[in-house]
Design a protein around this motif. Structure first.
Motif, short mmCIF file in Angstrom:
data_model
loop_
_atom_site.label_atom_id
_atom_site.label_comp_id
_atom_site.label_asym_id
_atom_site.label_seq_id
_atom_site.Cartn_x
_atom_site.Cartn_y
_atom_site.Cartn_z
N GLU A 34 0.84 -1.19 0.00
CA GLU A 34 0.00 0.00 0.00
C GLU A 34 0.87 1.24 0.00
OE1 GLU A 34 -2.79 2.20 3.30
OE2 GLU A 34 -3.14 0.06 2.95
N VAL A 35 0.42 2.31 -0.65
CA VAL A 35 1.18 3.56 -0.71
C VAL A 35 0.22 4.75 -0.63
CG1 VAL A 35 1.14 3.77 -3.23
CG2 VAL A 35 3.03 4.78 -1.94
N SER A 36 0.72 5.84 -0.05
CA SER A 36 -0.06 7.09 0.01
C SER A 36 0.84 8.25 -0.40
CB SER A 36 -0.58 7.34 1.43
OG SER A 36 -1.52 6.35 1.81
N PHE A 37 0.30 9.18 -1.18
CA PHE A 37 1.02 10.39 -1.59
C PHE A 37 0.31 11.59 -0.98
CE2 PHE A 37 1.79 7.71 -5.55
CZ PHE A 37 3.00 7.23 -5.08
N THR A 90 -7.48 17.14 1.90
CA THR A 90 -6.01 17.27 1.90
C THR A 90 -5.39 16.96 0.55
OG1 THR A 90 -5.71 14.97 2.57
CG2 THR A 90 -5.93 16.61 4.33
N GLY A 91 -6.13 16.31 -0.33
CA GLY A 91 -5.60 15.94 -1.63
C GLY A 91 -4.80 14.64 -1.61
N GLN A 92 -4.76 13.92 -0.47
CA GLN A 92 -3.96 12.69 -0.36
C GLN A 92 -4.63 11.55 -1.12
OE1 GLN A 92 -2.11 11.42 3.45
NE2 GLN A 92 -3.41 9.58 3.25
N ILE A 93 -3.82 10.81 -1.87
CA ILE A 93 -4.27 9.64 -2.60
C ILE A 93 -3.68 8.39 -1.96
CG2 ILE A 93 -2.38 9.80 -4.26
CD1 ILE A 93 -4.19 8.54 -6.36
N THR A 94 -4.47 7.33 -1.87
CA THR A 94 -4.01 6.05 -1.31
C THR A 94 -4.37 4.93 -2.26
OG1 THR A 94 -4.29 6.84 0.97
CG2 THR A 94 -4.19 4.45 0.64
N ILE A 95 -3.37 4.09 -2.55
CA ILE A 95 -3.57 2.94 -3.45
C ILE A 95 -3.18 1.68 -2.69
CG2 ILE A 95 -3.01 1.91 -5.67
CD1 ILE A 95 -2.05 4.69 -6.57
N THR A 96 -4.09 0.70 -2.67
CA THR A 96 -3.82 -0.58 -1.99
C THR A 96 -3.70 -1.70 -3.01
OG1 THR A 96 -6.20 -1.01 -1.74
CG2 THR A 96 -5.10 0.20 0.05
#
Length: 341
Positions: A34-37, A90-96
């Motif tokens: 998983e990653v978050s920007f 916040t504009g944060q994107i998370t991809i799992t």
């Protein structure tokens, strides 16, 4: 040289990894991760739309996820459906559930205007768990440990010290010398920047014959088992001898044991048995023994006995004995021997 450069660049990339990556960072993740920007600055108000875009290694750009005031959230590309979320505050994107196809550069647009921030994501297959191979060195006090992998290999000992290995065709080799500590161990860790795995420990006692207390532990275990068996046997014998019910039950099941643990005959008992045997033998030889002295032998030793000693011989010498001399004949003829006396 190219191998060293690859390892150096991988180490640099690992330093830049974060759960919420900063702008311009190169992020390495394993497949399934998983990653978050997250943007390094708050969104400039007013915000009417947010769009994250993905550019792969071929230069193809697609929308990963977008949001606007009218249509709310939208995920136009099936590659990101079901695994991508966006925080419109916040504009944060998370991809799992990451896959290799999610590798590439991610950029963001606010109110249809691109920001300077971008994120480079690299997805790799997770590293396998390494297995250390033991290779002889021709010296009984030295062995080689081999670990196979194409990227970073990290050797450590039980003290936590990082050890330097030697490059080989398929990985690295570590030279280990016997130091006499059976508890000392070595591990090999594989790291590709996205994931890492460590091997099982290899102890010195398994590398060198006769090292430490390995053999001593085996001897101790065997000795303990022997003592336990002896204790069980002693307890069983005591129980057999003292518990009547147990003894009867054992004698029924194992008739061959019956009598094995009865007390041994004493010397006195053996003497009594000998006397009984001699007496039985004497009874067989002389079925009608005389309660008095053996008159037959007396006749041989004393041819002229006194009348009162051997009446039988007296009868032979005096065919006409007086009534008072021959008691034997008088007894035979007179049922009342008292009158003869």
């Amino acid at each position: 040289m190219s191998r060293l450069l690859l390892r150096y660049s991988t180490a640099v990339l690992v330093v830049l990894i974060a759960s919420e990556a900063a702008s311009g960072a190169v992020v390495m993740k394993a497949v399934g991760g998983e990653v978050s920007f997250l943007l390094d600055k708050p969104l400039p108000p007013p915000v009417s739309s947010i769009c994250w875009k993905h550019k792969n290694s071929d230069g193809v750009v697609v929308k990963a996820i977008e949001w606007d005031e009218e249509d709310s959230f939208s995920i136009p590309n099936p590659r990101f459906k079901g695994i991508t979320t966006l925080d419109n505050n916040t504009g944060q994107i998370t991809i799992t559930d990451l896959k290799v196809e999610h590798s590439g550069v991610y950029t963001i647009e606010i109110n249809s205007k691109p920001l300077e921030q971008n994120f480079n994501l690299i997805i790799k297959e997770p590293v396998p768990k390494p297995v250390i191979k033991i290779e002889p060195a021709g010296n009984p006090d030295v062995v080689y440990l081999a670990c196979e992998y194409s990227e970073t290999i990290i050797w450590k000992n039980s003290a936590g010290e990082t050890l330097k290995g030697s490059p080989t065709t398929f990985g690295e080799s570590l030279t280990v010398k016997k130091n006499g500590d059976p508890k000392n161990f070595y591990t090999c860790t594989l790291d590709n920047g996205a994931s890492s795995e460590t091997s099982d420990r290899v102890y010195e006692r398994d590398l060198f014959s006769g090292s430490g207390s390995g053999s001593g532990e085996i001897v101790g275990i065997v000795f303990g088992i022997i003592l336990l068996i002896i204790a069980i046997i002693i307890a069983a014998v005591i129980l057999y001898k003292r518990n009547k019910n147990v003894k009867e039950r054992v004698d029924e099941v194992f008739p061959c044991i019956k009598g094995s643990y009865t007390p041994a005959n004493t010397g006195a008992e053996m003497t009594d048995d000998k006397v009984k045997q001699d007496k039985q033998s004497a009874d067989v030889e002389n079925p009608n023994p005389s309660p008095t002295t053996d008159n037959t032998n007396a006749d041989v030793e004393n041819p002229n006995p006194s009348p009162t000693t051997d009446n039988t011989n007296a009868d032979v010498e005096n065919p006409n004995p007086s009534p008072t001399t021959d008691n034997t004949n008088a007894d035979g003829k007179n049922s009342n021997p008292g009158q003869a006396c």
